[in-house]
Design a protein around this motif. Sequence first.
Motif: not given
Ligand SMILES: Nc1ncnc2c1ncn2[C@@H]1O[C@H](COP(=O)(O)OP(=O)(O)OP(=O)(O)O)[C@@H](O)[C@H]1O
Length: 615
Positions: A173-176, A195-204, A237-239, A254-256, A366-369, A548-550
């Motif tokens: 479910d966490a990655y649905a 998606g905004g920052p931390g929405r898991g775009k790069t993970t996708t 470079a960040r990508l 539970g992780r990729p 949002d995945h950044r707690s 960029s981010q800080a």
């Molecule tokens: N489904 C998920 N469950 C838990 N953690 C996740 C999930 N997807 C991503 N994360 C974690 O959340 C953080 C942000 O994810 P990611 O870098 O993919 O987001 P992003 O949208 O590319 O953010 P940004 O553009 O700000 O870099 C990473 O540490 C990643 O490992």
Amino acid sequence: MTTAIERWTSDDPRDARLALGATGLLRTFNHAGVLTAADVHVARRTADIVGEDDESVRLAVALAVRAVRQGSVCVDLGAFDDSGTSGVAGTERGPDETPLPWPAADGWLDRVAASALAERSVVRADLGLLYLDRYWREERLVRDDLVARLAAPAPPVDDALLEDGAARLFPGDAYAEQRRAALSTVRRLTTVLTGGPGRGKTTTVAGLLALLAEQAEHAGGRRLRIALAAPTGKAAARLQEAVAEALAARPETGRPEFTDDDRRRLAGLQAGTLHRLLGRRPGSSTRFRHDREGRLPHDVVVVDETSMVSLTLMARLLEAVRPDARLVLVGDPDQLASVEAGAVLADLVAGLGQRADGVVAALVTDHRSESAAITRLAAAIQDGDPAAVLAELEAGDGAVELVHPDDAAGLADLQDELTRHALDVRGLALAGQAAEALALAERHRLLCAHREGPWGAAHWNRQIERRLGAASGVYLGAAVGTEWYAGRPVLITANDYGLGLFNGDTGVVVAEGDALRAHLSDGASFAVSRLGDVETLHAMTVHKSQGSQAETVTVLLPDEGSPLLTRELLYTAVTRARRRVRVVGTPEAVRAAVERRARRASGLAERLRSDVPSE
Ligand SMILES: Nc1ncnc2c1ncn2[C@@H]1O[C@H](COP(=O)(O)OP(=O)(O)OP(=O)(O)O)[C@@H](O)[C@H]1O
């Protein structure tokens, strides 16, 4: 609907923005601060060439030039107030606020459309908007290429393999949400992933590439050719780093789960700037080596930070990508748009977001707690709710904070903190500790809406250098001969392909014996004498901070009258922060920012919505 029009003001009769020898309406609008000399010049020259002397037509052309200068790709003549009073609200209030003699909106565009300038295709009237020819062409190219891509057959996939791979790379479910987005992207030729920052775009993106590489290998073809690109070197470079990190992550329930096969298939994946991908063409900044006649060889093209891509660059990208290659445009449509004309990503979302076929895949979780307060603040800004924004800022939980510019103690604390930070970076740089100096310098960013003025980046750079110099007992910065010093944080402002430097790269100057070297965040280092286009980075503009981010960000807001103060600017600024954001500004400035949209005129969303092929 009428539009408030921004005016520049000046007391200097020799101001370079005043057009010499201008007459009639062009002169009136130039002297009123609506048009600059450059707008007037282009309108006069082109009108003179074709013998067009209708003043309202000349004015319309100048307004179209002005629109591009301000980031729009066209101008809506009907949006100006023809009564010459209420619509001309002049956000930068000057002495000359007299009503302007706007031509009546009724029939104005028709007159331009029937003029010699339109007949010679200098300007185009279309969708009720007025375009300079180049932007009209580019907008239609983007639309036509996208519509053709959307109508093309979906690439073949092995469904069972895809479902298995998706369950492995986007588990449970966490990655649905990301799984759905990735599956839809694999099954399509073109996807806009938002998606905004931390929405898991790069993970996708990382999981998606593994799925595509697996499919390609299974189909028995050659190795998948993947291009990863972003508008700036920093974003590229960040990508690259984020994708590499995701691929290398240790297995965890539970992780990729990336396998050795995934890593083998994606080994050596590199990201670069879009300009580098498309290939420079000597002598041209708008044409590239790869185009419709010489397409890119890649099977998959992923573009990150697409909000920073201008209309022109998007047109060049779309004509260079093979029609059967997958294209994934990734970005945050709520951010500031490109420096150059266009707001392509926002237009794509507005124009294609309603389609049922999932061409726009939105990631909203949002995945950044650690940044819950920043997330709530950003959401309130997106919602355009100034009361909620102020409530978040004033809740005072430490992660977000509002400092009033009239609060002398608060400002003094801020200046002390900034000076201490600069001094600590300098201490490490003097000791030759490059990696540590760089890490510390990158931990905090001071962002300004303006370059100039009391709340501008130039002023704050000088202020911090002065205090740094005073604390160090030496004169630092500003003057020739002292501009290079240990601890100077730098921002590269132009690409230098020879040196491998990219606009947006950041670094810090470090002492190495008697010499000074600039160490960049990508690991490269250069003698400072080799660097040409650099700025000091104690403070930077929000525009330049995109991509960029800080850890901590301080945002300096100008007063509420500034035309730069917009929702997109505030959203972009606060979302640069990973853990903590401090906004320096009055509640009125915060409110003004949240309420004002950075609207850019464009017909792209409507063209995409209507889905009617161009003739
Ligand atoms: N489904 C998920 N469950 C838990 N953690 C996740 C999930 N997807 C991503 N994360 C974690 O959340 C953080 C942000 O994810 P990611 O870098 O993919 O987001 P992003 O949208 O590319 O953010 P940004 O553009 O700000 O870099 C990473 O540490 C990643 O490992």
